[in-house]
Design an enzyme around this catalytic site. Structure first.
Site, short mmCIF file in Angstrom:
data_model
loop_
_atom_site.label_atom_id
_atom_site.label_comp_id
_atom_site.label_asym_id
_atom_site.label_seq_id
_atom_site.Cartn_x
_atom_site.Cartn_y
_atom_site.Cartn_z
N TRP A 1 8.73 -1.26 13.39
CA TRP A 1 8.12 -1.40 11.80
C TRP A 1 8.63 -0.14 10.99
O TRP A 1 8.64 0.78 11.36
CB TRP A 1 6.67 -1.55 12.28
N ASP B 1 -0.70 -10.08 -3.70
CA ASP B 1 -0.59 -10.14 -2.07
C ASP B 1 -1.91 -10.08 -1.48
O ASP B 1 -2.86 -10.86 -1.99
CB ASP B 1 0.21 -8.58 -1.83
N LYS C 1 4.65 -15.79 -0.36
CA LYS C 1 5.01 -14.83 0.80
C LYS C 1 4.28 -15.22 2.24
O LYS C 1 3.26 -15.05 2.09
CB LYS C 1 4.77 -13.36 0.18
N ASP D 1 3.48 -14.43 5.73
CA ASP D 1 3.54 -13.09 6.58
C ASP D 1 3.17 -13.47 7.86
O ASP D 1 2.73 -14.56 8.32
CB ASP D 1 2.62 -12.17 5.76
N CYS E 1 8.16 -12.82 5.83
CA CYS E 1 7.78 -11.68 6.14
C CYS E 1 7.19 -11.54 7.53
O CYS E 1 6.35 -12.59 7.78
CB CYS E 1 6.74 -11.13 4.97
N ASP F 1 8.70 -3.16 5.28
CA ASP F 1 7.34 -2.52 4.65
C ASP F 1 7.71 -0.95 4.09
O ASP F 1 7.17 -0.47 3.49
CB ASP F 1 6.28 -2.18 5.40
C1 GLA Z 1 2.21 -6.85 5.94
C2 GLA Z 1 3.41 -6.98 4.83
C3 GLA Z 1 3.12 -6.30 3.51
C4 GLA Z 1 1.98 -6.82 2.82
C5 GLA Z 1 0.76 -6.53 3.97
C6 GLA Z 1 -0.59 -7.25 3.63
O1 GLA Z 1 2.38 -5.69 6.30
O2 GLA Z 1 4.70 -6.52 5.47
O3 GLA Z 1 4.07 -6.32 2.67
O4 GLA Z 1 2.03 -7.93 2.75
O5 GLA Z 1 1.19 -7.20 5.28
O6 GLA Z 1 -1.30 -7.16 4.62
#
Ligand code: GLA
Length: 729
Positions: free
Chosen positions: A200, A367, A477, A479, A527, A549
């Site tokens: 990560w 987000d 997005k 995730d 993501c 990230d």
């Molecule tokens: C992950 C994504 C981030 C953000 C967080 C939100 O870590 O990679 O960009 O969106 O989640 O919790």
């Protein structure tokens, strides 16, 4: 592009523009690999796989001639348990316990175009694209188990796509404990393996290592392709560089557990297998059923790594990514995450959006933190209902106000997850992935939805769709923020628990297909804590991926350099974030953060309403510069000129397809005292075109820039950079 079948000699030849792949069938019906490499015209290559007598110990199959052992031959797709004792491509056990699979040639057919892979992402043909597919069928006579090997070739690409379909035509169920997408044979081991490893916040670190005797593998057992290894590898000749040497790329169009392994035998012959990871995999194939492996995309380049990468880039952006945004430059966006994390209301968001609009930003992305009781990462995943109390208005009202500022609106989801502290979990505790009677591990305080279940898939489709219908949302997005553990689904019988990992990904693909096709105007970005599931499989559904990230400009050099080995810059999303950087604490100039982020699909991730007036001016200029050149990110050719892994600097070049525009990005890591004059040689320009450099206002011809190079200006301080635009005059 051509597929040649010599029926009598039983030889098959697949040609791309600059490579050939040749197979042959031996007298005992074993299918062997004869050649893969630079284009050859002659198909008669059976002499490349001579059957030689070997010393004792090698097993000779019952029907083989004295000196034949499958164990020393370059088998194209080897079955486990027979006389070839190396890592097999397929392993199948019947109900009576017969774990031998002895695959022999059955038939072949040349198909026009390229068949789809049902339920799996795959390279496709556009109208007018020319392609042809060879299907070779192998069979185990005892089990009546068939394997169809597919090889697709194209007029517009040097890639060859391979996959396999296993068909059970027998009377007993077979359990597949391994079903690789492809197996490749090489006569020697004089190669290095390049792959992308990481964690990560530091994904895509390129590593190059010699190939040892015995076995070596990169893989994922995390339920997603993972930050640790990307489902890509390249076998390269020892002399291979960006511009020379032989390169064999292998990229899996798959987002789940994968394995790419090499095995070098006692005679230095090398086998490479790639496909679904066999660890945790056992697929029950009832009589009449078939199993399709994910696709492997092979690219041979006789001219080094750049050529391989550009082949992948062109194929993936034209024939893998889909949807309205496939070929279009992406909007410049501001993402709220690092600016305010979950601490916001509509007033704060509008304040950020207002500043963003005044600087030229085109989209505002909200987000994590907008739904259910989500005020921290311990709760509410699964409750995809807008928290109007927190926002102070409806989502629809917020979106309309943001649109009134001239911005479109995007929203974050993590649809595959469920928090134990959520209304969804309280209503459906059985929807979390875990064998009955066990307590599942938490990751980021969350559990994983059992995406193998149709009712769960339907819930996710409806929950996400309801939000998308409720307001004018232009971007999503998507995730996915944890590795999987306790992978079991009580909804499946005991003998199908080995299918859960793969069924999970098939479930995700199905849900993504349903949502992305229902909302064709939405730009989807995938993501997984950054690049934890950045692979060719997801590109089929979502044309871009949050790369990492970690948006520190210096770490991003390594991440984006590695990512560009296989994935096009348009797929890489890159943001300018605040300093000190939230992941590494480094302070880099805004200029450099901008230059590095402009190498991909560009945006910002900070609180713009709190920027200094000087930074606002710089950001406004950056956005104008990006808009003027973003067609290069969408469609241009990408060159890695100086590797950040090899020195104190890095350089990348983007060149338009018609060669009329080129942008050189150069970044120095640490400042050097009394430095030498630095010159960097450009590539991919037209030698006779004259280029005007907008920054030094001089004219150069392409040949000079490529052969003599460009003398870089003096750098000042740590992390300094230049972004130079060359336009043809
Ligand atoms: C992950 C994504 C981030 C953000 C967080 C939100 O870590 O990679 O960009 O969106 O989640 O919790």
């Amino acid at each position: 592009m051509a597929i040649t079948v010599l029926q009598e000699e039983r030889i098959f030849k697949i040609d791309t523009e600059s490579s050939s792949y040749v197979l042959g069938v031996l007298g005992n019906n074993v299918l062997v690999h004869l050649y893969y490499g630079g284009r050859v015209e002659d198909a008669h290559l059976a002499h490349l796989a001579p059957q030689r007598g070997r010393a004792s110990f090698w097993s000779i199959q019952a029907d083989a001639e004295d000196d034949f052992s499958a164990d020393v031959m370059p088998l194209e797709y080897s079955g486990a348990g027979s006389a070839d004792l190396r890592a097999p491509a397929l392993a199948a056990q019947s109900e009576t316990g017969d774990n031998v699979t002895d695959l022999r040639y059955d038939s072949c057919e040349v198909l026009p175009g390229k068949p789809d892979l049902p339920g799996l992402p795959h390279v496709y043909l556009n109208p007018g694209d020319e392609g042809e597919t060879l299907r070779i069928t192998l069979r185990d006579a005892v089990k009546n188990l068939y394997v169809d090997l597919y090889y697709a070739t194209f007029a517009f690409s040097d890639a060859i796509c391979r996959w396999a379909v296993v068909r059970n035509e027998g009377v007993q169920a077979q359990t597949l404990t391994r079903a690789m997408s492809a197996s490749l044979s090489f006569p020697g081991m004089d190669y290095d393996l390049i792959h992308l490893h990481g964690a990560w916040a530091r994904e895509f670190h390129m590593e190059r290592s010699p190939i040892p005797h015995g076995e070596m593998a990169i893989s994922s057992f995390r339920g997603a392709s993972s930050h640790l290894h990307n489902p890509f590898a390249a076998l390269v000749s020892k002399d291979a560089t960006e511009t020379q040497g032989e390169v064999y790329g292998v990229s899996l169009v798959y987002s789940g557990n994968f394995r790419i392994e090499t095995e070098v035998d006692a005679f230095d012959a090398l086998r490479l297998n790639c496909g679904i990871n066999d660890r945790g995999f056992a697929w029950r194939l009832a009589p009449g059923e078939r199993f399709c492996t994910p696709e492997a995309v092979l690219v041979y380049s006789g001219e080094g790594l750049t050529r391989m990468s550009q082949t992948y880039h062109n194929l993936y952006r034209r024939n893998l990514a889909r949807g309205k945004y496939r070929d279009q430059p992406r909007p410049v966006l501001l993402n709220s995450w690092e600016g305010v994390y979950m601490d916001f209301d509509a007033k704060k968001l509008l304040e950020m959006a207002k500043s963003a609009a005044s600087l030229g930003i085109e989209m505002f992305v909200l987000d994590d933190g907008w739904f259910g009781a989500r005020s921290n990462d311990r709760c509410a995943l699964g409750d995809w209902v807008v928290n109007e109390k927190k926002l102070g208005c409806t989502l629809h009202d917020l979106v309309e106000q943001i649109k009134a500022l001239g911005l479109s609106f995007g929203l974050w989801f993590e649809p595959e997850m469920i928090s134990p502290d959520s209304d969804l979990y309280r209503a459906h505790p059985d929807w979390a992935l875990c064998p009955s009677g066990r307590a599942p591990s938490l990751g980021r305080h969350q559990l994983i939805l059992d995406m193998t279940r149709r009712d769960v898939q339907d819930y996710v489709v409806e929950a996400v769709s309801a939000v998308l219908r409720s307001a004018d949302i232009a971007y999503v997005k998507w995730d996915m923020n944890r590795n999987m553990a306790e992978v079991g689904s009580p909804s499946l019988p005991a003998d199908r628990q080995g299918e859960v990992f793969h069924r999970y990904i098939l479930g995700v693909y199905s849900v993504m297909e349903r949502i992305t096709s229902a909302f064709p105007n939405v730009l989807f970005e995938s993501c997984s804590g950054g690049g934890g599931r950045f692979d060719a499989g997801l590109l089929y559904y979502m044309p871009q991926n949050w790369t990492s990230d970690d948006s520190d400009a210096i770490e991003r050099l390594t991440i984006q350099h590695g990512c560009s080995l296989v994935y096009p810059p348009s797929a890489m999303t890159c943001h300018v974030s605040a300093v000190p950087n939230h992941q590494v604490g480094r302070v880099t100039p805004l200029k450099t953060r901008g230059a590095v982020a402009m190498l991909g699909s560009f945006g910002y991730e900070l609180d713009m309403s709190r920027m200094t007036p000087e930074d606002c001016v710089r950001v406004r200029t950056q956005i104008i510069e990006y808009k003027c050149s973003r067609q290069l990110v969408a469609q241009g050719d990408f060159y890695r000129l100086l590797s950040p892994l090899e020195g104190n600097d890095a350089a990348f070049l983007q060149v338009s397809r018609d060669k009329s525009l080129a942008i050189l990005t150069y970044v120095q890591k640490l400042a050097e005292p009394n430095p030498a004059v630095r010159r960097v040689r450009l590539r991919g320009l037209a030698p006779l075109i004259r280029y005007y450099c907008e920054q030094d206002r001089r004219i150069y011809d392409g040949a000079t820039l490529m052969n003599a190079g460009y003398v870089l200006p003096e750098m000042h301080g740590d992390f300094d950079s230049v972004r130079l635009v060359f336009r043809c005059v």
